[in-house]
Design a protein around this motif. Structure first.
Motif, PDB file in Angstrom:
ATOM      1  N   VAL A   1      46.162-122.783  59.169  1.00 16.32           N
ATOM      2  CA  VAL A   1      44.856-122.141  59.296  1.00 16.32           C
ATOM      3  C   VAL A   1      43.947-123.017  60.137  1.00 16.32           C
ATOM      4  CG1 VAL A   1      42.851-121.305  58.017  1.00 16.32           C
ATOM      5  CG2 VAL A   1      45.137-121.038  57.048  1.00 16.32           C
ATOM      6  N   ASP A   2      43.312-122.412  61.152  1.00 19.10           N
ATOM      7  CA  ASP A   2      42.334-123.113  61.980  1.00 19.10           C
ATOM      8  C   ASP A   2      41.001-123.097  61.244  1.00 19.10           C
ATOM      9  OD1 ASP A   2      40.532-124.042  63.819  1.00 19.10           O
ATOM     10  OD2 ASP A   2      41.186-122.732  65.433  1.00 19.10           O
ATOM     11  N   SER A   3      40.572-124.240  60.759  1.00 17.29           N
ATOM     12  CA  SER A   3      39.369-124.316  59.919  1.00 17.29           C
ATOM     13  C   SER A   3      38.112-123.857  60.638  1.00 17.29           C
ATOM     14  CB  SER A   3      39.179-125.734  59.390  1.00 17.29           C
ATOM     15  OG  SER A   3      38.977-126.642  60.459  1.00 17.29           O
ATOM     16  N   ALA A   4      38.105-123.914  61.960  1.00 15.34           N
ATOM     17  CA  ALA A   4      36.909-123.523  62.697  1.00 15.34           C
ATOM     18  C   ALA A   4      36.737-122.007  62.774  1.00 15.34           C
ATOM     19  CB  ALA A   4      36.958-124.098  64.111  1.00 15.34           C
ATOM     20  N   ARG A   5      37.834-121.251  62.602  1.00 10.51           N
ATOM     21  CA  ARG A   5      37.752-119.801  62.788  1.00 10.51           C
ATOM     22  C   ARG A   5      38.128-118.972  61.573  1.00 10.51           C
ATOM     23  NH1 ARG A   5      41.148-118.724  67.959  1.00 10.51           N
ATOM     24  NH2 ARG A   5      42.140-120.681  67.453  1.00 10.51           N
ATOM     25  N   ALA A   6      38.883-119.524  60.664  1.00 10.68           N
ATOM     26  CA  ALA A   6      39.420-118.723  59.555  1.00 10.68           C
ATOM     27  C   ALA A   6      38.385-118.498  58.471  1.00 10.68           C
ATOM     28  CB  ALA A   6      40.633-119.413  58.967  1.00 10.68           C
ATOM     29  N   ALA A   7      38.306-117.276  58.006  1.00 10.01           N
ATOM     30  CA  ALA A   7      37.416-116.954  56.903  1.00 10.01           C
ATOM     31  C   ALA A   7      38.120-116.135  55.831  1.00 10.01           C
ATOM     32  CB  ALA A   7      36.197-116.192  57.405  1.00 10.01           C
ATOM     33  N   THR A   8      39.148-115.363  56.221  1.00  7.92           N
ATOM     34  CA  THR A   8      39.828-114.495  55.262  1.00  7.92           C
ATOM     35  C   THR A   8      41.321-114.385  55.558  1.00  7.92           C
ATOM     36  OG1 THR A   8      39.457-112.515  56.578  1.00  7.92           O
ATOM     37  CG2 THR A   8      37.810-113.014  54.897  1.00  7.92           C
ATOM     38  N   PHE A   9      42.072-114.006  54.517  1.00  5.44           N
ATOM     39  CA  PHE A   9      43.449-113.548  54.648  1.00  5.44           C
ATOM     40  C   PHE A   9      43.372-112.028  54.630  1.00  5.44           C
ATOM     41  CE2 PHE A   9      44.215-117.527  52.231  1.00  5.44           C
ATOM     42  CZ  PHE A   9      45.184-118.110  53.036  1.00  5.44           C
ATOM     43  N   SER A  10      44.086-111.362  55.497  1.00  3.89           N
ATOM     44  CA  SER A  10      44.175-109.909  55.457  1.00  3.89           C
ATOM     45  C   SER A  10      45.603-109.537  55.090  1.00  3.89           C
ATOM     46  CB  SER A  10      43.807-109.305  56.807  1.00  3.89           C
ATOM     47  OG  SER A  10      42.463-109.582  57.111  1.00  3.89           O
ATOM     48  N   VAL A  11      45.745-108.632  54.110  1.00  2.00           N
ATOM     49  CA  VAL A  11      47.064-108.270  53.603  1.00  2.00           C
ATOM     50  C   VAL A  11      47.236-106.758  53.653  1.00  2.00           C
ATOM     51  CG1 VAL A  11      48.571-108.300  51.571  1.00  2.00           C
ATOM     52  CG2 VAL A  11      47.071-110.255  52.047  1.00  2.00           C
ATOM     53  N   ALA A  12      48.393-106.321  54.181  1.00  4.70           N
ATOM     54  CA  ALA A  12      48.785-104.913  54.110  1.00  4.70           C
ATOM     55  C   ALA A  12      49.887-104.836  53.061  1.00  4.70           C
ATOM     56  CB  ALA A  12      49.286-104.427  55.456  1.00  4.70           C
TER      57      ALA A  12
ATOM     58  N   ARG B   1      45.214-101.956  52.140  1.00 11.47           N
ATOM     59  CA  ARG B   1      44.848-103.100  52.966  1.00 11.47           C
ATOM     60  C   ARG B   1      43.654-103.802  52.341  1.00 11.47           C
ATOM     61  NH1 ARG B   1      47.347-102.265  58.004  1.00 11.47           N
ATOM     62  NH2 ARG B   1      48.288-100.221  58.126  1.00 11.47           N
ATOM     63  N   ARG B   2      43.803-105.124  52.120  1.00  9.27           N
ATOM     64  CA  ARG B   2      42.755-105.897  51.455  1.00  9.27           C
ATOM     65  C   ARG B   2      42.496-107.191  52.213  1.00  9.27           C
ATOM     66  NH1 ARG B   2      40.332-102.802  47.697  1.00  9.27           N
ATOM     67  NH2 ARG B   2      39.826-104.580  46.437  1.00  9.27           N
ATOM     68  N   ALA B   3      41.277-107.712  52.103  1.00 10.61           N
ATOM     69  CA  ALA B   3      40.890-108.998  52.693  1.00 10.61           C
ATOM     70  C   ALA B   3      40.519-109.947  51.557  1.00 10.61           C
ATOM     71  CB  ALA B   3      39.709-108.816  53.635  1.00 10.61           C
ATOM     72  N   TYR B   4      41.047-111.168  51.630  1.00 12.38           N
ATOM     73  CA  TYR B   4      40.826-112.184  50.610  1.00 12.38           C
ATOM     74  C   TYR B   4      40.157-113.388  51.260  1.00 12.38           C
ATOM     75  CZ  TYR B   4      44.219-109.402  48.049  1.00 12.38           C
ATOM     76  OH  TYR B   4      44.876-108.373  47.430  1.00 12.38           O
ATOM     77  N   PRO B   5      39.070-113.914  50.690  1.00 16.65           N
ATOM     78  CA  PRO B   5      38.397-115.061  51.302  1.00 16.65           C
ATOM     79  C   PRO B   5      39.220-116.341  51.194  1.00 16.65           C
ATOM     80  CG  PRO B   5      37.418-114.563  49.166  1.00 16.65           C
ATOM     81  CD  PRO B   5      38.419-113.471  49.454  1.00 16.65           C
ATOM     82  N   ILE B   6      39.130-117.184  52.207  1.00 21.87           N
ATOM     83  CA  ILE B   6      39.731-118.514  52.158  1.00 21.87           C
ATOM     84  C   ILE B   6      38.657-119.432  51.573  1.00 21.87           C
ATOM     85  CG2 ILE B   6      40.612-120.462  53.494  1.00 21.87           C
ATOM     86  CD1 ILE B   6      41.624-118.408  55.529  1.00 21.87           C
TER      87      ILE B   6
END
Length: 66
Positions: free
Chosen positions: A24-35, A41-46
């Motif tokens: 994970v690139d710490s400068a850009r990552a905010a969520t995991f997206s899962v299908a 389809r759901r988004a989970y925060p990092i």
């Protein structure tokens, strides 16, 4: 964006780990997206880098455009 397909069953009486690993690139990552397999389809925060995240179906927020 990283993509992985998880199916822990490989054949008769065999299986593999249920874990997926991503860099994970710490400068850009905010969520995991899962299908999920049923099409949900759901988004989970990092919340923390260098950590194990357990993602459960029904958790997170609805993810549009995944």
């Amino acid at each position: 964006m990283s993509t992985a397909y998880q199916n822990p069953v490989r054949g008769y009486l065999s299986s593999v780990s249920h874990q997926l690993f991503f860099g994970v690139d710490s400068a850009r990552a905010a969520t995991f997206s899962v299908a999920w397999p049923d099409g949900e389809r759901r988004a989970y925060p990092i919340r923390k880098l260098d950590a194990v995240h357990v993602l459960e179906r029904g958790g997170g927020q609805p993810a549009d455009g995944l």
